[in-house]
Design a protein around this motif. Structure first.
Motif, mmCIF file in Angstrom:
data_model
loop_
_atom_site.group_PDB
_atom_site.id
_atom_site.type_symbol
_atom_site.label_atom_id
_atom_site.label_comp_id
_atom_site.label_asym_id
_atom_site.label_seq_id
_atom_site.Cartn_x
_atom_site.Cartn_y
_atom_site.Cartn_z
ATOM 1 N N TYR A 86 0.986 -1.161 -0.003
ATOM 2 C CA TYR A 86 -0.258 0.051 -0.088
ATOM 3 C C TYR A 86 0.942 1.218 -0.051
ATOM 4 O O TYR A 86 1.955 1.170 0.283
ATOM 5 C CB TYR A 86 -0.991 0.053 1.237
ATOM 6 N N GLY A 87 0.206 2.284 -0.560
ATOM 7 C CA GLY A 87 1.007 3.660 -0.456
ATOM 8 C C GLY A 87 -0.050 4.679 0.040
ATOM 9 O O GLY A 87 -1.214 4.534 0.046
ATOM 10 N N LEU A 99 -1.127 6.795 -11.446
ATOM 11 C CA LEU A 99 -0.202 5.683 -11.752
ATOM 12 C C LEU A 99 -0.604 4.515 -10.712
ATOM 13 O O LEU A 99 -0.479 3.451 -11.195
ATOM 14 C CB LEU A 99 1.261 6.079 -11.183
ATOM 15 N N GLN A 100 -1.151 4.812 -9.559
ATOM 16 C CA GLN A 100 -1.838 3.600 -8.964
ATOM 17 C C GLN A 100 -2.905 2.929 -9.645
ATOM 18 O O GLN A 100 -2.614 1.641 -9.611
ATOM 19 C CB GLN A 100 -2.286 4.235 -7.528
ATOM 20 N N GLU A 101 -3.672 3.605 -10.097
ATOM 21 C CA GLU A 101 -4.510 2.817 -11.025
ATOM 22 C C GLU A 101 -4.203 2.076 -12.135
ATOM 23 O O GLU A 101 -4.483 1.065 -12.387
ATOM 24 C CB GLU A 101 -5.658 3.833 -11.476
ATOM 25 N N HIS A 102 -3.120 2.648 -12.567
ATOM 26 C CA HIS A 102 -2.507 2.106 -13.958
ATOM 27 C C HIS A 102 -1.704 0.643 -13.647
ATOM 28 O O HIS A 102 -2.047 -0.115 -14.354
ATOM 29 C CB HIS A 102 -1.309 3.120 -14.550
ATOM 30 N N VAL A 103 -1.069 0.874 -12.250
ATOM 31 C CA VAL A 103 -0.710 -0.468 -11.836
ATOM 32 C C VAL A 103 -1.553 -1.752 -11.323
ATOM 33 O O VAL A 103 -1.107 -2.396 -10.785
ATOM 34 C CB VAL A 103 0.719 -0.376 -11.237
ATOM 35 N N GLY A 104 -2.860 -1.207 -11.225
ATOM 36 C CA GLY A 104 -3.733 -2.094 -10.620
ATOM 37 C C GLY A 104 -4.213 -1.894 -9.132
ATOM 38 O O GLY A 104 -4.917 -2.834 -8.626
ATOM 39 N N LEU A 105 -3.700 -0.732 -8.671
ATOM 40 C CA LEU A 105 -4.121 -0.783 -7.285
ATOM 41 C C LEU A 105 -5.339 0.025 -7.279
ATOM 42 O O LEU A 105 -5.748 0.722 -8.031
ATOM 43 C CB LEU A 105 -3.049 0.140 -6.560
ATOM 44 N N THR A 106 -6.108 0.017 -6.105
ATOM 45 C CA THR A 106 -7.330 0.664 -5.810
ATOM 46 C C THR A 106 -7.141 1.716 -4.877
ATOM 47 O O THR A 106 -6.355 1.650 -3.940
ATOM 48 C CB THR A 106 -8.629 -0.112 -5.470
#
Length: 117
Positions: A86-87, A99-106
């Motif tokens: 998490y970040g 970027l978070q959404e691009h790498v698949g994070l919610t």
């Protein structure tokens, strides 16, 4: 070490020191290079959690996929350690949120607040 500190100084000057960065290197700091030049890095803030951060890419290397590659590498590193990656992103940092959404994070629906003395 000097290159890492110099690159991090613009975002988090209070953490841009040898002691903090040495701990970050122990926890897992991943760098990306163009030849012998450090182009960017990312790591984890504390060894015991899944917290990711410190993503920095030099301006001349931005928009080339390095941020995504670094983030995916750190996500995989944390997953291999059995951590939930998490970040924490500043709410007005739209580039990082994308970027978070691009790498698949919610993106969580609740804010985190930090208080300093």
């Amino acid at each position: 070490m000097e290159d890492v500190i110099a690159l991090y100084r613009k975002e988090m000057p209070e953490l841009a020191n040898v002691a903090y960065m040495r701990k970050a290197m122990d926890y897992g700091l991943i760098g990306v290079f163009h030849g012998d030049e450090l182009a960017g890095f990312m790591g984890v803030h504390e060894g015991g959690s899944g917290s990711m951060g410190m993503l920095e890419v030099k301006d001349c290397y931005k928009r080339k996929g390095l941020g995504s590659a670094l983030e995916k590498a750190v996500i995989n590193m944390q997953l291999e350690r059995g951590k939930i990656p998490y970040g924490e992103i500043f709410i007005d940092n739209t580039a990082s949120l994308k970027l978070q959404e691009h790498v698949g994070l919610t993106i969580g629906d609740r804010l985190t607040y930090w208080f300093y003395k």
